[in-house]
Design a protein around this motif. Sequence first.
Motif, short mmCIF file in Angstrom:
data_model
loop_
_atom_site.label_atom_id
_atom_site.label_comp_id
_atom_site.label_asym_id
_atom_site.label_seq_id
_atom_site.Cartn_x
_atom_site.Cartn_y
_atom_site.Cartn_z
N GLY A 213 -9.09 7.34 -9.86
CA GLY A 213 -8.26 6.15 -9.81
C GLY A 213 -8.68 5.14 -10.87
O GLY A 213 -7.85 4.49 -11.50
N VAL B 278 -12.14 10.73 -6.04
CA VAL B 278 -10.86 10.02 -6.01
C VAL B 278 -11.01 8.63 -6.60
O VAL B 278 -10.16 8.16 -7.37
CB VAL B 278 -10.32 9.97 -4.57
N PHE C 223 -3.87 11.77 -3.17
CA PHE C 223 -5.12 10.99 -3.15
C PHE C 223 -5.56 10.72 -1.71
O PHE C 223 -6.69 11.02 -1.32
CB PHE C 223 -4.90 9.65 -3.87
N LEU C 224 -4.60 10.15 -0.93
CA LEU C 224 -4.95 9.80 0.45
C LEU C 224 -5.35 11.05 1.23
O LEU C 224 -6.33 11.06 1.97
CB LEU C 224 -3.77 9.11 1.14
N THR D 140 0.80 -1.21 0.00
CA THR D 140 0.00 0.00 0.00
C THR D 140 0.84 1.27 0.00
O THR D 140 0.35 2.32 -0.35
CB THR D 140 -0.89 0.05 1.25
N ASN E 266 -6.85 1.41 2.11
CA ASN E 266 -6.45 0.59 0.98
C ASN E 266 -7.14 -0.76 0.97
O ASN E 266 -7.96 -1.03 0.11
CB ASN E 266 -4.93 0.41 0.97
N TYR F 168 -4.96 3.21 -5.78
CA TYR F 168 -3.92 4.21 -5.56
C TYR F 168 -2.64 3.71 -6.21
O TYR F 168 -2.33 2.52 -6.14
CB TYR F 168 -3.66 4.41 -4.06
N ARG G 203 -0.04 9.47 -4.99
CA ARG G 203 -0.56 8.66 -3.88
C ARG G 203 -0.89 9.51 -2.66
O ARG G 203 -2.01 9.46 -2.14
CB ARG G 203 0.46 7.58 -3.50
#
Lengths: 238, 80, 110
Positions: A187, A183, A210-211, A50, A62, A197, A207
């Motif tokens: 993705g 998101v 996104f998070l 992840t 994740n 991701y 990454r």
Amino acid sequence: MRRALTLALLILASVPLLYAVSLLPPVGSEDNPTYTYVVPHYLEEGPEETGCENIVTAVILNYRGFDTGGEVTVIFTALMAVFGVLLIPRPAEKVRQPESAVPVSPVTLFIVRTLAPFIVVFSVYQIINGHSTPGGGFQGGTIIGALLIAASLVMGSERTQRLLPEGVRRWLQPAAVLMFAVVGVTGMLLFGEYLSYPIEGEYLFLRVPFLTLVEIGIGVGGAAIVASIFWAMEGSDG
Amino acid sequence: MSRAFDLVLYGLLIACALAVIRTKDLLAASIIFSTYSLILCLVWQLRGSPDVALTEAAVGAGVTTVLFLVAVARTSRRER
Amino acid sequence: MSNHPVVLAITVLFVCVGAFFFLVGTIGILRLPDFYSRTHAATKCDTVGAGSILVGLAVYTGLEFDSLKILAIAAFVLLTSPTAGHALARAAFRTGLVPWTRSPDKGGVG
């Protein structure tokens, strides 16, 4: 007679439950399925699979990303249910609660105002830094929501609601769901699967954004929903 | 030592849970429920899950209690 | 973390003072006659007891980032706990709860 029946039913229901408990592996035993398969996999492969430093974030965003998306949808639906129950127009009686008979103490007002910046800083830290330390979007959002409730209690709901005007609020309440959708679909377009991701390759720089975006969405949505439920229940709209 | 502390916390949890059920005054029950959440938060922290502890402290002890209090204020204080 | 005897002595002193205030405050909550005096006891518990124990822990941790965090917690406790006590007592007084007095003719319960 009814008491005896209830008791008998309870005992009858407890027998299979207790039997099932007796079949469970002992608590803390090393051979438990959770310790032999799932947890070692998460702990050993998690960081590589992840790219998250914090294993809790790895699981929440994740491995169980769909679950988290479902959870924020559930919270948003709960808000809708509260609105549905509490905001039914009642022509006969005015639903507004009378203002409290006790005027707000200047001491309380001062302390809440003094602490507010610290609380905001703490929760923003939790939201932004949530993917590498304990805490995260939901915790940080709830803290901001609690701050809004405290502000409503000392300054009155009307003045606090001016911080989040009606039009803004309506867009912040579903922020978590919307951010998950944005998101997730991004993705899907870039990497082929919903909510995926990048963990390597040329899009790796995406990454963390996104998070962080998902965490911010959860935080903002959580704060707006918590405060809105309070305002709706208190009778000054959400 | 830590085991004894765990047991004390579990005992308090059970006592709080029973008290919430037995209390007819809903205002008092809300406050006791908030105590229950606070103890549960300690248990989570001791069990090594600070994330859950944070959530429990913010949601369980904080926001839920306020919502219960608002609900009590809008309805009746006594259980019927 | 330091095991220097002076540091340990100061830590033990602060923690013992904190524990003493918690003990006295708890006895106060159980034994004092009315809402106001019990609020007073509870607030003492939180403010002095928790504050003193936190300061003791900060001394024990030594000059580190963690001790700064502990001192920040102590500062917030010192701010919020008296405020909570104040708000409780004020709300009770404004809604007409009569403070306890020893003489029965002043409305107290004796």
